[in-house]
Write a protein that holds these residues in place. Structure first.
Motif, PDB file in Angstrom:
ATOM      1  N   GLY A  70       0.850  -1.311   0.118  1.00  0.00           N
ATOM      2  CA  GLY A  70      -0.003  -0.111  -0.058  1.00  0.00           C
ATOM      3  C   GLY A  70       0.822   1.343  -0.032  1.00  0.00           C
ATOM      4  O   GLY A  70       0.382   2.063  -0.651  1.00  0.00           O
ATOM      5  N   GLU A  71       1.834   1.356   0.847  1.00  0.00           N
ATOM      6  CA  GLU A  71       2.844   2.508   0.710  1.00  0.00           C
ATOM      7  C   GLU A  71       3.301   2.961  -0.302  1.00  0.00           C
ATOM      8  O   GLU A  71       3.454   3.752  -0.823  1.00  0.00           O
ATOM      9  N   GLU A  72       4.164   1.742  -1.255  1.00  0.00           N
ATOM     10  CA  GLU A  72       4.168   1.991  -2.574  1.00  0.00           C
ATOM     11  C   GLU A  72       3.288   2.235  -3.575  1.00  0.00           C
ATOM     12  O   GLU A  72       3.414   3.154  -4.507  1.00  0.00           O
ATOM     13  N   ARG A  73       2.129   1.758  -3.432  1.00  0.00           N
ATOM     14  CA  ARG A  73       0.988   2.072  -4.129  1.00  0.00           C
ATOM     15  C   ARG A  73       0.941   3.460  -4.406  1.00  0.00           C
ATOM     16  O   ARG A  73       0.331   4.232  -5.254  1.00  0.00           O
ATOM     17  N   ALA A  74       0.703   4.024  -3.056  1.00  0.00           N
ATOM     18  CA  ALA A  74       0.310   5.386  -2.782  1.00  0.00           C
ATOM     19  C   ALA A  74       1.188   6.495  -3.698  1.00  0.00           C
ATOM     20  O   ALA A  74       0.943   7.557  -3.796  1.00  0.00           O
ATOM     21  N   ARG A  75       2.427   6.023  -3.823  1.00  0.00           N
ATOM     22  CA  ARG A  75       3.226   6.868  -4.567  1.00  0.00           C
ATOM     23  C   ARG A  75       3.508   6.464  -6.067  1.00  0.00           C
ATOM     24  O   ARG A  75       4.751   6.770  -6.741  1.00  0.00           O
ATOM     25  N   LEU A  76       2.956   5.733  -6.708  1.00  0.00           N
ATOM     26  CA  LEU A  76       2.430   5.277  -8.071  1.00  0.00           C
ATOM     27  C   LEU A  76       1.327   5.916  -8.611  1.00  0.00           C
ATOM     28  O   LEU A  76       0.285   5.824  -8.354  1.00  0.00           O
ATOM     29  N   LEU A  77       1.697   6.499 -10.067  1.00  0.00           N
ATOM     30  CA  LEU A  77       0.696   6.921 -10.900  1.00  0.00           C
ATOM     31  C   LEU A  77       0.735   6.146 -12.009  1.00  0.00           C
ATOM     32  O   LEU A  77       1.955   5.887 -12.596  1.00  0.00           O
ATOM     33  N   THR A  78      -0.308   5.355 -12.555  1.00  0.00           N
ATOM     34  CA  THR A  78      -0.222   4.821 -13.910  1.00  0.00           C
ATOM     35  C   THR A  78      -1.044   5.174 -14.866  1.00  0.00           C
ATOM     36  O   THR A  78      -2.351   5.623 -14.429  1.00  0.00           O
TER      37      THR A  78
END
Length: 129
Positions: A70-78
Motif C-alpha cells: 500500500g505505501e508504494e502503491r500510494a506513490r505510483l501513478l499509472t
C-alpha cells in the motif's frame, strides 16, 4: 574442467542493492508494466521515489499496482497509453508533474521485448525538447 561453484568462496559484499538517493525524487518511467521498465519502477518505489509510469496495456499496469504494498502503491501513478501517439507522452508528463510536483527525471524504456534499451534523462532536458 571444474565447476565454478567448486572454487574458493569470496567474502560476501556488504553493498546494498538499489538506487540510493532516490527517496522523495519524482520520476516518470515509460514502459513500466513489464521487463526492464517494471524493474526500474519497482526499484525506484522501493527506494522511496514517487513514480509515474505508462504502458500500452491496462492489464500489466493493474497487475503491477496490485502486487505492490500500500505505501508504494500510494506513490505510483499509472496510465495506459501508447507513447508513439502524438501528444500522449507530453500530456502524461504534465499530469505527472501536476500530481507530484516538479519532476526530477524521466526514464524512457524503449522497445521493451523488441530489443530496445532505456534512456535516462534529466527532467530539465525533457522540458527543453
Amino acid at each position: 574442467m571444474g565447476n565454478v561453484d567448486e572454487g574458493p568462496r569470496h567474502a560476501e559484499r556488504s553493498v546494498r542493492a538499489g538506487w540510493p538517493g532516490m527517496r522523495d525524487k519524482r520520476v516518470v518511467v515509460t514502459g513500466g508494466s513489464r521487463g526492464l521498465g517494471e524493474g526500474i519502477v519497482r526499484l525506484l518505489l522501493a527506494e522511496g521515489a514517487q513514480v509515474a509510469t505508462c504502458a500500452r496495456g491496462k492489464a500489466g499496469l493493474a497487475a503491477l499496482d496490485a502486487s505492490l504494498p500500500g505505501e508504494e502503491r500510494a506513490r505510483l501513478l499509472t496510465e495506459d497509453l501508447d507513447v508513439t501517439e502524438p501528444g500522449r507522452l507530453e500530456d502524461f508528463v504534465t499530469a505527472s508533474a501536476k500530481r507530484f510536483g516538479t519532476l526530477d527525471g524521466v526514464v524512457a524504456c524503449v522497445g521493451g521485448s523488441r530489443g530496445g534499451g532505456f534512456e535516462q534523462t534529466d527532467a530539465a532536458d525533457w522540458a527543453a525538447t
